[in-house]
Design an enzyme around this catalytic site. Structure first.
Site, PDB file in Angstrom:
ATOM      1  N   CYS A  40      10.076 -13.177   4.063  1.00  2.95           N
ATOM      2  CA  CYS A  40      11.334 -13.286   4.545  1.00  2.95           C
ATOM      3  C   CYS A  40      11.061 -13.059   6.277  1.00  2.95           C
ATOM      4  CB  CYS A  40      12.293 -12.379   4.323  1.00  2.95           C
ATOM      5  SG  CYS A  40      12.909 -12.428   2.313  1.00  2.95           S
ATOM      6  N   TYR A 179      10.118 -19.518  -8.917  1.00  6.16           N
ATOM      7  CA  TYR A 179      10.119 -18.078  -8.471  1.00  6.16           C
ATOM      8  C   TYR A 179      10.667 -17.096  -9.781  1.00  6.16           C
ATOM      9  CZ  TYR A 179      11.370 -14.114  -5.216  1.00  6.16           C
ATOM     10  OH  TYR A 179      11.347 -12.880  -4.546  1.00  6.16           O
ATOM     11  N   HIS A 182      10.318 -10.010  -8.231  1.00  7.57           N
ATOM     12  CA  HIS A 182      11.147  -9.039  -7.724  1.00  7.57           C
ATOM     13  C   HIS A 182      12.710  -8.769  -7.965  1.00  7.57           C
ATOM     14  CE1 HIS A 182       8.653 -10.543  -3.927  1.00  7.57           C
ATOM     15  NE2 HIS A 182       8.160  -9.761  -4.252  1.00  7.57           N
ATOM     16  N   ASP A 275       6.209  -4.268  -4.289  1.00 10.84           N
ATOM     17  CA  ASP A 275       5.312  -5.181  -3.590  1.00 10.84           C
ATOM     18  C   ASP A 275       4.881  -5.112  -2.383  1.00 10.84           C
ATOM     19  OD1 ASP A 275       4.093  -7.674  -3.777  1.00 10.84           O
ATOM     20  OD2 ASP A 275       6.003  -8.896  -3.267  1.00 10.84           O
TER      21      ASP A 275
END
Ligand code: ADP
Ligand code: SF4
Length: 697
Positions: A40, A179, A182, A275
């Site tokens: 991000c 994806y 997360h 992460d």
């Protein structure tokens, strides 16, 4: 060839050549092994020019693959107000094409991380009910529930993913992600038993929970796989033990089941705070023990992350067969030119990430990121700042910088690049100012890189003179008569309690028993003068209070942590550290008293007041450490202003405060302030930044 014959001209860094091997990823080939994984930026669809320029600079710096952040594929995945990527329909293609063009201009591959966020998106803007494998309340704090997807919804989702993949191909992307990471995406939610309690063929057994992921990979390959690689991002461990995905459990089963299906495995930890662990809590390579098995179960290329900044470590990972591609988010933010610097042998010039997560804070506060090490990040388009190139000054004049902390060092470094003569004077015996002091606190050693990177560069250039143990006065500065003076003299923690909870000084403080962070940073735990418990009053709400609590607890002191906030260090939620910080204090037996202000201090006690009511609590108190706010060290500024009428005769043209001396803030802001000063020194009024919200219409 005999032993005394010269060997063929070897590259000066032949040991790193392996990092520059091309790697085939399905139908595409990356020029080297440097892979900027999706991350991000706090810009995304809302600042597309800024986003594209940031990614383009990374490609210029040598990252063979440059990825977007997560890109919402459909209005049912609306992360407003976060500034993620968006590819809801064809109208979003031009903005993303800016990214691919910027990356392709440097011969690199562009990757896009398609995402449907399922119960992670509350859909605040689109106002449609979020989707989930099983009806459940959404992540975060919205009082909103996601509805259970029926078969038609699942079919629709697959169609949306295909449509988004086609739009991504149209936008020019070379690598397209499915994806599942997360704990943030529908594909992940379907895989995880705690989110997926379905009883149809998409839930229950492992094979059923895997079904949608398999289908979406197949769909994507069929839709775009002729020219685009299809990558998978999978979180292989959630660090939740048997309550979550484990690398030696279902994650391994998933990779074994789908081993050859995608063109690339991008593997990491979940959730984001696991992460992107900070250096306070983990070392470089902290993910290896979870991800190293992956290559043994697939022949497809594998990329993994772990805050890698050392080329030797990278080579080891490749040679040991642990990874094919060196993944990086933060190291590529701190130094977009890391690959090129390794290639050209300029290893010492790499701005190594310090693992502070100030960059993450940008996304978590929905605004363009900043970086402690790289002041140009997110300013590539807005201010036209390049991380390596600063235009020479047309008419360089000498600059004297007072104070060798992050602001002063960065100003000196950047000014030397501009071709002017620089003198940097520091009162103390060491460089780095607050960075040096803070890097000595528990867990913060890596922060010293802010100093080390800059000091090394300052020592290489001919146009900088460095002076330690040189406390300068206004009289000195008049005598030197340097054309431009920058005051980067830092700040001092307040001793009077003034801060957020108390906007005026506290009248009842027993000065003899009050300590500040400066006291503890200079003297360590020996600053404590009393045998009683040490109360840390944290009204700063970021890392300092908790780090000092650790310091004192490690020294065997009884520590009481008092804060007006409901939790320890709430601002560190934005750097993904809050839970780890609170846990660490609990483990160190620090007593935590939240929602409390300091109301009084007597011989051996402090009176705490509830922030909501009149209730009070007496707590034994030996010393009281006030972590509230700071005062700029601007006496020199006032002294110089008092003799402004003498500046012209002395040859002084400008005097400017930078960094904490102007306004105490984050180290990142001090570095930025120093850089900004160097970039704009020739202007009376600095040129205004470009405004994307006006231009991109
Ligand atoms: P910043 O974060 O803005 O860079 P720091 O507090 O880290 O600020 O650094 C300020 C530095 O300035 C400290 O190392 C301090 O010793 C130095 N300093 C303060 N006053 C003077 C002075 N009058 N002359 C030279 N150095 C000074
Ligand atoms: Fe690394 Fe900190 Fe920069 Fe993020 S802000 S890239 S963690 S140095």
């Amino acid at each position: 060839m005999s032993a005394d014959q010269p060997s063929p001209a070897a590259s000066p860094n032949a040991q790193y050549d392996v990092l520059f091997d091309p790697v085939k990823i399905g139908p595409v080939t990356t020029p080297n092994r440097f892979y900027q994984v999706p991350h991000c930026t706090g810009m995304g669809h809302r600042y597309p020019q800024s986003e594209a320029h940031l990614r383009g600079v990374k490609a210029e710096g040598g990252w063979g693959v440059v990825s977007t952040q997560e890109v919402e594929i459909h209005p049912t995945s609306d992360l407003t107000p976060a500034n993620e990527g968006r590819l809801w329909d064809a109208q979003d293609v031009p903005a993303l094409r800016l990214v691919t063009e910027a990356v392709h201009a440097h011969g690199c591959l562009a990757a896009i991380q398609l995402a449907h966020n399922g119960l992670h998106s509350a859909n605040r803007y689109t106002r449609v009910a979020p989707l989930a494998p099983t009806g459940a309340i959404v992540d975060g704090d919205d009082p909103v529930q996601a509805r259970m997807m029926d078969k038609a919804d699942i079919a629709a989702f697959r169609a949306w993913h295909v449509a988004a993949a086609k739009r991504a191909k149209d936008a020019g992307f070379d690598i397209i992600y499915a994806y599942a990471g997360h704990d943030m995406t529908l594909l992940h939610h379907f895989l995880l038993a705690r989110h997926n309690q379905r009883t149809d063929e998409y839930g229950g057994s492992f094979q059923n929970r895997l079904r949608l992921f398999r289908e979406v990979i197949e769909d994507t390959k069929e839709a775009v796989g002729d020219t685009c690689a299809v990558a998978v991002r999978l979180a292989v461990d959630e660090l939740m033990g048997p309550n979550g995905m484990q690398h030696d459990g279902e994650a391994r089963d998933i990779i074994e089941a789908l081993a050859e299906e995608p063109d690339l495995w991008d593997v990491n930890l979940s959730n984001w705070s696991n992460d992107s662990q900070t250096s306070r809590f983990s070392e470089e390579g902290f993910q290896e023990k979870y991800t190293s098995f992956v290559k043994s179960v697939t022949t497809k290329p594998v990329v993994g992350v772990g805050r890698y900044t050392s080329p030797d470590t990278m080579v080891r990972l490749i040679k040991k067969g642990q990874l094919d591609l060196i993944g990086a988010a933060r190291p590529s933010i701190a130094d977009p030119f890391l690959p090129n610097k390794i290639k050209s042998g300029e290893i010492e010039t790499i701005r190594e990430c310090i693992g502070c997560n100030i960059c993450v804070m940008g996304d978590n506060t929905s605004n363009p990121m900043r970086c402690t090490q790289n002041p140009t990040v997110a300013e590539e388009w807005r201010r036209g700042w390049h991380p390596e190139i600063i235009p020479k000054l047309p008419d360089p004049e000498p600059v004297l910088i007072v104070g060798g902390g992050p602001a002063g060092m960065e100003a000196a470094r950047a000014l030397s690049q501009r071709g002017t003569d620089v003198m940097l004077a520091e009162a103390g015996k060491t460089w780095g100012g607050r960075v040096t002091a803070e890097a000595a606190l528990p867990g913060l050693a890596a922060w010293g890189r802010v100093r080390d990177t800059r000091l090394w560069q300052l020592q290489q250039v001919p146009n900088v003179e460095l002076y330690l143990e040189s406390p300068l006065t206004a009289k000195d500065l008049l005598e030197y008569g340097t054309a431009h003076i920058a005051l980067s003299t830092g700040s001092t923690w307040r001793r009077d309690g003034t801060g957020r909870a108390n906007r005026l000084p506290l009248p009842f403080l027993d000065a003899g028993r009050v300590l500040t962070p400066d006291d503890l940073m200079t003297q360590g735990a020996s600053a404590v003068t009393s045998d009683g418990p040490v109360i840390i009053f944290d009204d700063d709400l970021f890392y300092m209070g908790s780090v000092l609590a650790e310091l004192l607890a490690n020294a065997g002191k009884e520590v009481v942590f008092v804060t007006p906030a409901p939790i320890v260090a709430p601002w560190s939620e934005r750097t993904l550290e809050q839970e780890r910080i609170q846990r660490r204090l609990i483990e160190r037996n620090v007593r935590i008293i939240p929602l409390s202000n300091i109301k009084g201090m007597s011989q051996e006690t402090a009176t705490l007041g509830c922030v909501y009511s009149d209730k009070e609590l007496q707590v034994a108190c030996g010393n009281l450490v006030l972590v509230t706010s700071r005062t700029p060290n601007d006496q020199l500024w006032h002294d110089l202003n008092a003799v402004q009428d003498q500046w012209a005769d002395a040859g002084i043209k400008t005097v400017t405060r930078i960094g904490d001396c102007l306004a105490p803030s984050l180290i990142a802001m001090a570095v930025y302030s120093g850089h900004d000063y160097a970039r704009t020194i020739e202007f009376d009024v600095s040129p205004g930044p470009l405004r994307e919200d006006i231009i991109f219409r």
